[in-house]
Design a protein around this motif. Structure first.
Motif, PDB file in Angstrom:
ATOM      1  N   GLY A  16       0.744  -1.092  -0.108  1.00  0.00           N
ATOM      2  CA  GLY A  16       0.028   0.247  -0.075  1.00  0.00           C
ATOM      3  C   GLY A  16       0.868   1.326  -0.090  1.00  0.00           C
ATOM      4  N   GLY A  17       2.005   1.191  -0.390  1.00  0.00           N
ATOM      5  CA  GLY A  17       2.764   2.364  -0.606  1.00  0.00           C
ATOM      6  C   GLY A  17       3.319   3.165   0.673  1.00  0.00           C
ATOM      7  N   ARG A  18       3.252   2.501   1.840  1.00  0.00           N
ATOM      8  CA  ARG A  18       3.400   3.122   2.974  1.00  0.00           C
ATOM      9  C   ARG A  18       4.900   2.914   3.552  1.00  0.00           C
ATOM     10  N   PHE A  19       5.897   3.566   3.573  1.00  0.00           N
ATOM     11  CA  PHE A  19       7.008   3.365   3.975  1.00  0.00           C
ATOM     12  C   PHE A  19       7.496   4.102   5.103  1.00  0.00           C
ATOM     13  N   PRO A  20       8.079   3.740   6.303  1.00  0.00           N
ATOM     14  CA  PRO A  20       8.689   4.697   7.422  1.00  0.00           C
ATOM     15  C   PRO A  20       9.987   5.185   6.483  1.00  0.00           C
ATOM     16  N   GLY A  21      10.739   5.949   7.616  1.00  0.00           N
ATOM     17  CA  GLY A  21      12.029   6.132   7.320  1.00  0.00           C
ATOM     18  C   GLY A  21      12.614   7.419   7.167  1.00  0.00           C
ATOM     19  N   ARG A  22      13.995   7.431   7.135  1.00  0.00           N
ATOM     20  CA  ARG A  22      14.464   8.895   7.038  1.00  0.00           C
ATOM     21  C   ARG A  22      15.379   8.748   5.966  1.00  0.00           C
ATOM     22  N   SER A  23      15.595   9.702   5.060  1.00  0.00           N
ATOM     23  CA  SER A  23      16.218   9.593   4.124  1.00  0.00           C
ATOM     24  C   SER A  23      17.864   9.658   4.331  1.00  0.00           C
ATOM     25  N   GLN A  24      18.691   9.223   3.558  1.00  0.00           N
ATOM     26  CA  GLN A  24      19.857   9.163   3.956  1.00  0.00           C
ATOM     27  C   GLN A  24      20.695  10.532   3.583  1.00  0.00           C
ATOM     28  N   LEU A  70      -2.169   7.142  -2.925  1.00  0.00           N
ATOM     29  CA  LEU A  70      -2.494   6.563  -4.132  1.00  0.00           C
ATOM     30  C   LEU A  70      -2.994   5.088  -3.870  1.00  0.00           C
ATOM     31  N   ALA A  71      -2.325   4.232  -3.101  1.00  0.00           N
ATOM     32  CA  ALA A  71      -2.871   2.818  -2.848  1.00  0.00           C
ATOM     33  C   ALA A  71      -4.053   2.966  -2.102  1.00  0.00           C
ATOM     34  N   ARG A  72      -4.385   3.908  -1.419  1.00  0.00           N
ATOM     35  CA  ARG A  72      -5.783   3.722  -0.522  1.00  0.00           C
ATOM     36  C   ARG A  72      -6.686   4.093  -1.555  1.00  0.00           C
ATOM     37  N   TYR A  73      -6.405   5.223  -2.546  1.00  0.00           N
ATOM     38  CA  TYR A  73      -7.326   5.475  -3.559  1.00  0.00           C
ATOM     39  C   TYR A  73      -7.647   4.144  -4.254  1.00  0.00           C
ATOM     40  N   GLN A 128      -5.427  10.977  -9.402  1.00  0.00           N
ATOM     41  CA  GLN A 128      -6.858  10.181  -9.683  1.00  0.00           C
ATOM     42  C   GLN A 128      -6.824   9.231 -11.088  1.00  0.00           C
ATOM     43  N   TYR A 129      -5.797   9.961 -11.781  1.00  0.00           N
ATOM     44  CA  TYR A 129      -5.753   9.044 -13.429  1.00  0.00           C
ATOM     45  C   TYR A 129      -4.713   8.185 -13.283  1.00  0.00           C
ATOM     46  N   GLN A 130      -4.081   8.234 -12.447  1.00  0.00           N
ATOM     47  CA  GLN A 130      -2.981   6.821 -12.413  1.00  0.00           C
ATOM     48  C   GLN A 130      -3.681   5.661 -12.403  1.00  0.00           C
ATOM     49  N   PRO A 131      -3.127   4.745 -13.118  1.00  0.00           N
ATOM     50  CA  PRO A 131      -4.022   3.372 -12.801  1.00  0.00           C
ATOM     51  C   PRO A 131      -3.756   2.690 -11.822  1.00  0.00           C
ATOM     52  N   ILE A 184      -1.148  -5.269  -4.082  1.00  0.00           N
ATOM     53  CA  ILE A 184      -1.017  -4.128  -3.111  1.00  0.00           C
ATOM     54  C   ILE A 184      -2.428  -3.988  -2.557  1.00  0.00           C
ATOM     55  N   ASN A 185      -3.533  -3.883  -3.376  1.00  0.00           N
ATOM     56  CA  ASN A 185      -4.950  -3.600  -2.909  1.00  0.00           C
ATOM     57  C   ASN A 185      -5.065  -4.561  -1.845  1.00  0.00           C
ATOM     58  N   VAL A 186      -4.980  -5.715  -1.803  1.00  0.00           N
ATOM     59  CA  VAL A 186      -5.281  -6.666  -0.697  1.00  0.00           C
ATOM     60  C   VAL A 186      -4.435  -6.373   0.784  1.00  0.00           C
ATOM     61  N   GLY A 187      -3.118  -6.094   0.455  1.00  0.00           N
ATOM     62  CA  GLY A 187      -2.246  -5.514   1.548  1.00  0.00           C
ATOM     63  C   GLY A 187      -2.840  -4.338   2.297  1.00  0.00           C
ATOM     64  N   THR A 188      -3.325  -3.221   1.357  1.00  0.00           N
ATOM     65  CA  THR A 188      -3.875  -2.049   2.059  1.00  0.00           C
ATOM     66  C   THR A 188      -5.216  -2.393   2.759  1.00  0.00           C
ATOM     67  N   TYR A 189      -5.976  -3.212   2.144  1.00  0.00           N
ATOM     68  CA  TYR A 189      -7.138  -3.631   2.811  1.00  0.00           C
ATOM     69  C   TYR A 189      -7.007  -4.250   4.125  1.00  0.00           C
ATOM     70  N   VAL A 190      -6.017  -5.221   4.093  1.00  0.00           N
ATOM     71  CA  VAL A 190      -5.925  -5.927   5.401  1.00  0.00           C
ATOM     72  C   VAL A 190      -5.402  -4.901   6.457  1.00  0.00           C
ATOM     73  N   ARG A 191      -4.343  -4.169   6.197  1.00  0.00           N
ATOM     74  CA  ARG A 191      -3.880  -3.332   7.134  1.00  0.00           C
ATOM     75  C   ARG A 191      -4.901  -2.395   7.515  1.00  0.00           C
ATOM     76  N   SER A 192      -5.638  -1.525   6.799  1.00  0.00           N
ATOM     77  CA  SER A 192      -6.570  -0.753   6.858  1.00  0.00           C
ATOM     78  C   SER A 192      -7.759  -1.197   7.799  1.00  0.00           C
ATOM     79  N   GLU A 193      -8.432  -2.570   7.632  1.00  0.00           N
ATOM     80  CA  GLU A 193      -9.357  -3.067   8.314  1.00  0.00           C
ATOM     81  C   GLU A 193      -8.717  -3.327  10.017  1.00  0.00           C
ATOM     82  N   ALA A 194      -7.508  -3.855   9.915  1.00  0.00           N
ATOM     83  CA  ALA A 194      -6.936  -4.148  11.325  1.00  0.00           C
ATOM     84  C   ALA A 194      -6.737  -2.801  12.243  1.00  0.00           C
ATOM     85  N   ILE A 195      -6.448  -1.886  11.454  1.00  0.00           N
ATOM     86  CA  ILE A 195      -5.898  -0.725  12.279  1.00  0.00           C
ATOM     87  C   ILE A 195      -7.310  -0.062  12.458  1.00  0.00           C
ATOM     88  N   ASP A 196      -8.144   0.040  11.658  1.00  0.00           N
ATOM     89  CA  ASP A 196      -9.591   0.709  12.003  1.00  0.00           C
ATOM     90  C   ASP A 196     -10.123  -0.275  13.320  1.00  0.00           C
TER      91      ASP A 196
END
Ligand SMILES: C[S@@+](CC[C@H](N)C(=O)[O-])C[C@H]1O[C@@H](n2cnc3c(N)ncnc32)[C@H](O)[C@@H]1O
Length: 348
Positions: free
Chosen positions: A7-15, A34-37, A59-62, A68-80
């Protein structure tokens, strides 16, 4: 090109030493939004608030691939589910609660709560991010009726700090670099001179770190969503992809194994902590009806790959209870993701 498999979510600090080193970190938010959308477009869940938060043209991106959609779904449902239960426990105790989302980016959780049945349980909802991201979000809120109406009367919405901070009666958007000592950056934002502080030490407080790592209330909860176990071949590819984007993972390195995850909280004085991988959550905490429903949304022919990815991500939650002697807090011990199904050891 790098793609985030859950789902496009990464933590971190840049180098250090890279040009606009923090730009890479801030951009991880566009991936997340974008992953959520994409998951919304494919009907995994409904979220009317994400579209006004997308960058122009996004919003015009494919749509993202099914994995990725399933990953976003599982994470979102669990945190909700963890957040909703936190609200219910507060309500059952006759208290309001407060939620602090660190590295909130374009997250829409506040709006989903503020337009739902538990809206009156929220005393405050605070989002922190870099000033560049909070400025963008404040502007999107100002431009969108969907986002501004749930904040209350227009005269009660104040935009300050050159457009990077926003305060309303419940929702607060706070620009801060979380690598800096909070004592230096947060007091003017959380306790403005001559006004009551935004956070109360007396209310149950939930901290959300959703793919972001960089006292005390009576009841303090924390939810961290992060990768782990990156010392295998999947992990090495992931780390190299991130390196190519000038992002490293300071929140992941100290917790290499699944067993080490609860120590995020336990080593900092929390009383209890539990971790579940997204693979475990998908197989045990999502109802059979929901699993059936999402299995019909898109053709997912790489189940093994999905499981490989999901077993490198985990949600860890921790709980700290004060005032145990008052006997008020026993119910909070039950807070956590609940299994729908028994899972065999080998499914983990
Ligand atoms: C991958 S995004 C996740 C956004 C949101 N939590 C979600 O799950 O949709 C990570 C966010 O953390 C923010 N972030 C990372 N490090 C930060 C820091 N040191 N200070 C403030 N914000 C930070 C980034 O700017 C970005 O918006």
């Amino acid at each position: 090109m790098f793609a985030d498999p859950t789902g496009g979510r990464f933590p971190g600090r840049s180098q250090v030493g890279q040009p606009d080193a923090d730009g890479a970190i801030r951009l991880t938010d566009s991936d997340a939004a974008l992953a959520r959308y994409s998951a919304v477009q494919k009907h995994y869940f409904n979220d009317p608030f994400i579209r006004p938060l997308l960058s122009r043209g996004a919003q015009y991106q494919p749509p993202r691939p099914p994995l990725i959609n399933v990953g976003t779904y599982v994470r979102s449902e669990a945190i909700d589910s963890l957040v909703n239960e936190w609200l219910s426990l507060s309500q059952a105790e006759g208290k309001k609660c407060q939620i602090v989302s660190l590295g909130a980016g374009s997250d829409t959780r506040f709006w989903r709560i503020a337009t739902g049945p538990q809206k009156d349980v929220l005393a405050s909802y605070i989002e922190l991010d870099f000033a560049e991201n909070t400025t963008k979000k404040a502007m999107a809120i100002r431009k969108s009726r969907e986002l501004s109406i749930p904040l209350g009367k227009p005269e009660d919405i104040k935009i300050t700090h050159c457009g990077s901070a926003l305060n309303s009666s419940v929702y607060h958007l706070v620009p801060a670099d979380m690598r800096l000592p909070p004592a230096d950056t947060l007091p003017p934002l959380l306790c403005p001179k001559g006004q009551p502080g935004i956070l109360s030490p007396d209310l149950p407080t939930l901290l959300l770190f959703e793919c972001v790592l960089s006292k005390s209330s009576t009841i303090l909860g924390g939810v961290v969503y992060e990768m782990f176990g990156l010392n295998d071949s999947f992990g090495r590819v992931m780390l190299n992809n991130l390196k190519a984007r000038n992002v490293d993972l300071p929140g992941v390195e100290p917790y290499p194994s699944f067993q080490s995850l609860p120590s995020r909280f336990l080593n900092r004085g929390f009383d209890a902590s539990v971790a579940l991988t997204l693979k475990q959550i998908r197989t045990t905490c999502i109802s059979s009806e929901e699993l059936q429903r999402i299995s019909h949304l898109e053709l997912l022919d790489e189940l093994e790959e999905l499981e490989l990815v999901l077993q490198h991500y985990a949600i860890t939650w921790g709980l700290k209870l004060y005032n145990r002697e008052r006997g008020l807090n026993a119910a909070w011990n039950t807070w956590g993701l609940k299994p729908y199904h028994e899972t065999r050891e080998d499914e983990y």
